[in-house]
Design a protein around this motif. Sequence first.
Motif, PDB file in Angstrom:
ATOM      1  N   ARG A 123      13.856   0.875  13.842  1.00  0.00           N
ATOM      2  CA  ARG A 123      13.823   1.925  14.869  1.00  0.00           C
ATOM      3  C   ARG A 123      13.739   3.319  14.236  1.00  0.00           C
ATOM      4  N   GLU A 124      14.476   3.524  13.160  1.00  0.00           N
ATOM      5  CA  GLU A 124      14.412   4.818  12.478  1.00  0.00           C
ATOM      6  C   GLU A 124      13.019   5.081  11.913  1.00  0.00           C
ATOM      7  N   ALA A 125      12.384   4.049  11.381  1.00  0.00           N
ATOM      8  CA  ALA A 125      11.071   4.209  10.745  1.00  0.00           C
ATOM      9  C   ALA A 125       9.935   4.333  11.751  1.00  0.00           C
ATOM     10  N   THR A 126      10.048   3.646  12.891  1.00  0.00           N
ATOM     11  CA  THR A 126       8.922   3.601  13.834  1.00  0.00           C
ATOM     12  C   THR A 126       9.157   4.344  15.144  1.00  0.00           C
ATOM     13  N   GLY A 127      10.419   4.578  15.475  1.00  0.00           N
ATOM     14  CA  GLY A 127      10.730   5.230  16.742  1.00  0.00           C
ATOM     15  C   GLY A 127      10.827   4.264  17.909  1.00  0.00           C
ATOM     16  N   VAL A 128      10.609   2.983  17.663  1.00  0.00           N
ATOM     17  CA  VAL A 128      10.736   1.959  18.707  1.00  0.00           C
ATOM     18  C   VAL A 128      11.528   0.778  18.156  1.00  0.00           C
ATOM     19  N   THR A 129      12.077  -0.014  19.056  1.00  0.00           N
ATOM     20  CA  THR A 129      12.809  -1.197  18.617  1.00  0.00           C
ATOM     21  C   THR A 129      11.816  -2.283  18.206  1.00  0.00           C
TER      22      THR A 129
END
Length: 94
Positions: free
Chosen positions: A24-30
């Motif tokens: 989530r931190e890297a992509t902004g989505v779960t």
Amino acid sequence: EKIALADVANSVGLSSNYFHTLFREATGVTPHDYLISCRVNAAKELLWDSTITMSEVAERCGFGCQQYLNNVFKNATGLSPGRYRKESLKKYEL
């Protein structure tokens, strides 16, 4: 195919919670939202082929059943898969 978060996390040597957080931190989505997005995009491509049934689209994209495809697809796009197919094909008819 069913893809479990624990299986993905284990394959890279992380706990499920830590993998979820890093993803989530890297992509902004779960991870789940990312997987759903990939499946909806795959369904969009298959819907261009009017010879493929909705059940087959659902199966090929990993939704498991047509009703789940309908619910997720409509939530993601605002259109049912059938409506998406009709509108997409209509745009490119001669």
